[in-house]
Design a protein around this motif. Structure first.
Motif, PDB file in Angstrom:
ATOM      1  N   MET A 183       0.906  -1.208  -0.009  1.00 28.60           N
ATOM      2  CA  MET A 183       0.082  -0.047  -0.040  1.00 28.60           C
ATOM      3  C   MET A 183       0.977   1.141  -0.101  1.00 28.60           C
ATOM      4  N   ARG A 184       0.361   2.300  -0.041  1.00 27.64           N
ATOM      5  CA  ARG A 184       1.137   3.632   0.022  1.00 27.64           C
ATOM      6  C   ARG A 184       1.350   3.953   1.377  1.00 27.64           C
ATOM      7  N   PRO A 185       2.513   4.554   1.726  1.00 27.53           N
ATOM      8  CA  PRO A 185       2.572   4.925   3.285  1.00 27.53           C
ATOM      9  C   PRO A 185       1.357   5.122   3.939  1.00 27.53           C
ATOM     10  N   VAL A 186       1.084   4.560   5.111  1.00 27.14           N
ATOM     11  CA  VAL A 186      -0.123   4.920   5.981  1.00 27.14           C
ATOM     12  C   VAL A 186       0.199   5.032   7.222  1.00 27.14           C
ATOM     13  N   LYS A 187       0.005   6.493   7.868  1.00 25.39           N
ATOM     14  CA  LYS A 187       0.345   6.511   9.427  1.00 25.39           C
ATOM     15  C   LYS A 187      -0.653   6.012  10.338  1.00 25.39           C
ATOM     16  N   VAL A 188      -0.201   5.229  11.193  1.00 26.08           N
ATOM     17  CA  VAL A 188      -0.994   4.680  12.093  1.00 26.08           C
ATOM     18  C   VAL A 188      -0.340   4.649  13.567  1.00 26.08           C
ATOM     19  N   ALA A 189      -1.207   4.321  14.506  1.00 21.53           N
ATOM     20  CA  ALA A 189      -0.657   4.029  15.793  1.00 21.53           C
ATOM     21  C   ALA A 189      -0.727   2.437  16.057  1.00 21.53           C
ATOM     22  N   LEU A 190       0.134   1.998  16.479  1.00 21.56           N
ATOM     23  CA  LEU A 190       0.206   0.589  17.093  1.00 21.56           C
ATOM     24  C   LEU A 190       0.227   0.362  18.543  1.00 21.56           C
ATOM     25  N   ARG A 191      -0.680  -0.566  19.117  1.00 22.01           N
ATOM     26  CA  ARG A 191      -0.508  -0.867  20.410  1.00 22.01           C
ATOM     27  C   ARG A 191      -0.027  -2.403  20.380  1.00 22.01           C
ATOM     28  N   LEU A 192       1.177  -2.533  20.947  1.00 23.38           N
ATOM     29  CA  LEU A 192       1.698  -3.958  21.196  1.00 23.38           C
ATOM     30  C   LEU A 192       1.437  -4.322  22.525  1.00 23.38           C
ATOM     31  N   LEU A 193       0.872  -5.608  22.520  1.00 24.47           N
ATOM     32  CA  LEU A 193       0.304  -6.156  23.618  1.00 24.47           C
ATOM     33  C   LEU A 193       0.659  -7.657  23.846  1.00 24.47           C
ATOM     34  N   SER A 205       1.224 -10.586  27.050  1.00 27.85           N
ATOM     35  CA  SER A 205       1.365 -10.890  28.767  1.00 27.85           C
ATOM     36  C   SER A 205       1.442 -12.724  28.971  1.00 27.85           C
ATOM     37  N   PRO A 206       2.414 -12.851  29.817  1.00 30.27           N
ATOM     38  CA  PRO A 206       2.386 -14.499  30.368  1.00 30.27           C
ATOM     39  C   PRO A 206       1.055 -14.932  30.558  1.00 30.27           C
ATOM     40  N   ALA A 207       0.191 -13.900  31.028  1.00 31.63           N
ATOM     41  CA  ALA A 207      -1.317 -14.447  31.402  1.00 31.63           C
ATOM     42  C   ALA A 207      -2.295 -14.591  30.428  1.00 31.63           C
ATOM     43  N   THR A 208      -1.863 -14.190  29.029  1.00 30.00           N
ATOM     44  CA  THR A 208      -2.990 -14.193  28.121  1.00 30.00           C
ATOM     45  C   THR A 208      -2.333 -15.287  26.909  1.00 30.00           C
ATOM     46  N   ASN A 209      -3.654 -15.533  26.233  1.00 32.24           N
ATOM     47  CA  ASN A 209      -3.431 -16.644  25.127  1.00 32.24           C
ATOM     48  C   ASN A 209      -2.438 -16.358  23.927  1.00 32.24           C
ATOM     49  N   HIS A 210      -2.888 -15.025  23.555  1.00 31.76           N
ATOM     50  CA  HIS A 210      -2.402 -14.358  22.558  1.00 31.76           C
ATOM     51  C   HIS A 210      -1.624 -13.205  22.724  1.00 31.76           C
ATOM     52  N   ARG A 211      -0.655 -12.983  21.752  1.00 29.72           N
ATOM     53  CA  ARG A 211      -0.082 -11.636  21.869  1.00 29.72           C
ATOM     54  C   ARG A 211      -0.720 -10.808  20.832  1.00 29.72           C
ATOM     55  N   TYR A 212      -0.978  -9.454  20.836  1.00 30.88           N
ATOM     56  CA  TYR A 212      -1.944  -8.573  19.787  1.00 30.88           C
ATOM     57  C   TYR A 212      -0.846  -7.375  19.353  1.00 30.88           C
ATOM     58  N   VAL A 213      -1.041  -7.193  18.039  1.00 24.86           N
ATOM     59  CA  VAL A 213      -0.806  -6.034  17.142  1.00 24.86           C
ATOM     60  C   VAL A 213      -2.327  -5.454  17.075  1.00 24.86           C
ATOM     61  N   LEU A 214      -2.428  -4.202  17.685  1.00 28.35           N
ATOM     62  CA  LEU A 214      -3.559  -3.518  17.366  1.00 28.35           C
ATOM     63  C   LEU A 214      -3.323  -2.255  16.413  1.00 28.35           C
ATOM     64  N   VAL A 215      -4.187  -2.229  15.402  1.00 32.52           N
ATOM     65  CA  VAL A 215      -3.869  -1.016  14.513  1.00 32.52           C
ATOM     66  C   VAL A 215      -4.860   0.168  14.437  1.00 32.52           C
ATOM     67  N   GLN A 216      -4.537   1.405  14.739  1.00 33.76           N
ATOM     68  CA  GLN A 216      -5.352   2.504  14.643  1.00 33.76           C
ATOM     69  C   GLN A 216      -5.065   3.318  13.587  1.00 33.76           C
ATOM     70  N   ARG A 217      -5.891   3.423  12.594  1.00 34.52           N
ATOM     71  CA  ARG A 217      -5.759   4.434  11.515  1.00 34.52           C
ATOM     72  C   ARG A 217      -5.902   5.792  11.990  1.00 34.52           C
ATOM     73  N   GLN A 218      -4.914   6.749  11.353  1.00 35.52           N
ATOM     74  CA  GLN A 218      -5.171   8.010  11.968  1.00 35.52           C
ATOM     75  C   GLN A 218      -6.343   8.655  10.968  1.00 35.52           C
ATOM     76  N   ALA A 219      -6.967   9.409  11.687  1.00 42.55           N
ATOM     77  CA  ALA A 219      -8.125  10.231  11.031  1.00 42.55           C
ATOM     78  C   ALA A 219      -7.384  11.200   9.960  1.00 42.55           C
ATOM     79  N   ARG A 220      -7.961  11.265   8.888  1.00 44.51           N
ATOM     80  CA  ARG A 220      -7.615  12.191   7.700  1.00 44.51           C
ATOM     81  C   ARG A 220      -8.152  13.575   7.743  1.00 44.51           C
TER      82      ARG A 220
END
Length: 129
Positions: free
Chosen positions: A102-112, A114-129
């Motif tokens: 894709m063309r470059p897209v600015k986002v915020a990533l939240r990286l989650l 924990s040893p206590a959870t089943n999954h690890r997560y990358v959350l992607v918040q697209r910036q408002a234009r």
């Protein structure tokens, strides 16, 4: 449950683990959940539509090599590796630019992780234009 979940919710990884796929699809940000081997196990509709990748193409694939190699660096993948090696919790939000397929897209990533959870997560918040 999902009505109260947002990109910045506290204790979000454990809450996401409890969501059904249908509940994940109702969220207004991208969710990529993966296992200890970095294989994608959870992928919501928001991220699928934004990235143009179907869940069928993504689920079961290695996140950092096959799905999103643009995240395979010290800012993202290495943080998950370090947290896993240390058995520590990870909850970082970073500004990022997605560039793959894709063309470059600015986002915020939240990286989650924990040893206590089943999954690890990358959350992607697209910036408002």
């Amino acid at each position: 449950m999902t009505a109260t979940l947002s990109f910045s919710s506290a204790d979000l990884a454990s809450q996401l683990d409890q969501c059904s796929p249908e509940q994940l699809d109702q969220l207004d940000f991208g969710v990529i959940g993966f296992d200890a081997d970095s294989n994608v196990q959870r992928y919501n509709a928001f991220e699928s539509q934004a990235a143009g990748l179907s869940p069928q193409r993504v689920i079961g694939q290695p996140l950092f090599t096959n799905v999103a190699p643009c995240l395979n660096n010290f800012m993202v993948a290495q943080r998950f590796e370090d947290a896993q090696d240390e058995g520590s919790q990870l909850d970082d939000t970073i500004d990022y630019v997605l560039t793959l397929r894709m063309r470059p897209v600015k986002v915020a990533l939240r990286l989650l992780a924990s040893p206590a959870t089943n999954h690890r997560y990358v959350l992607v918040q697209r910036q408002a234009r």
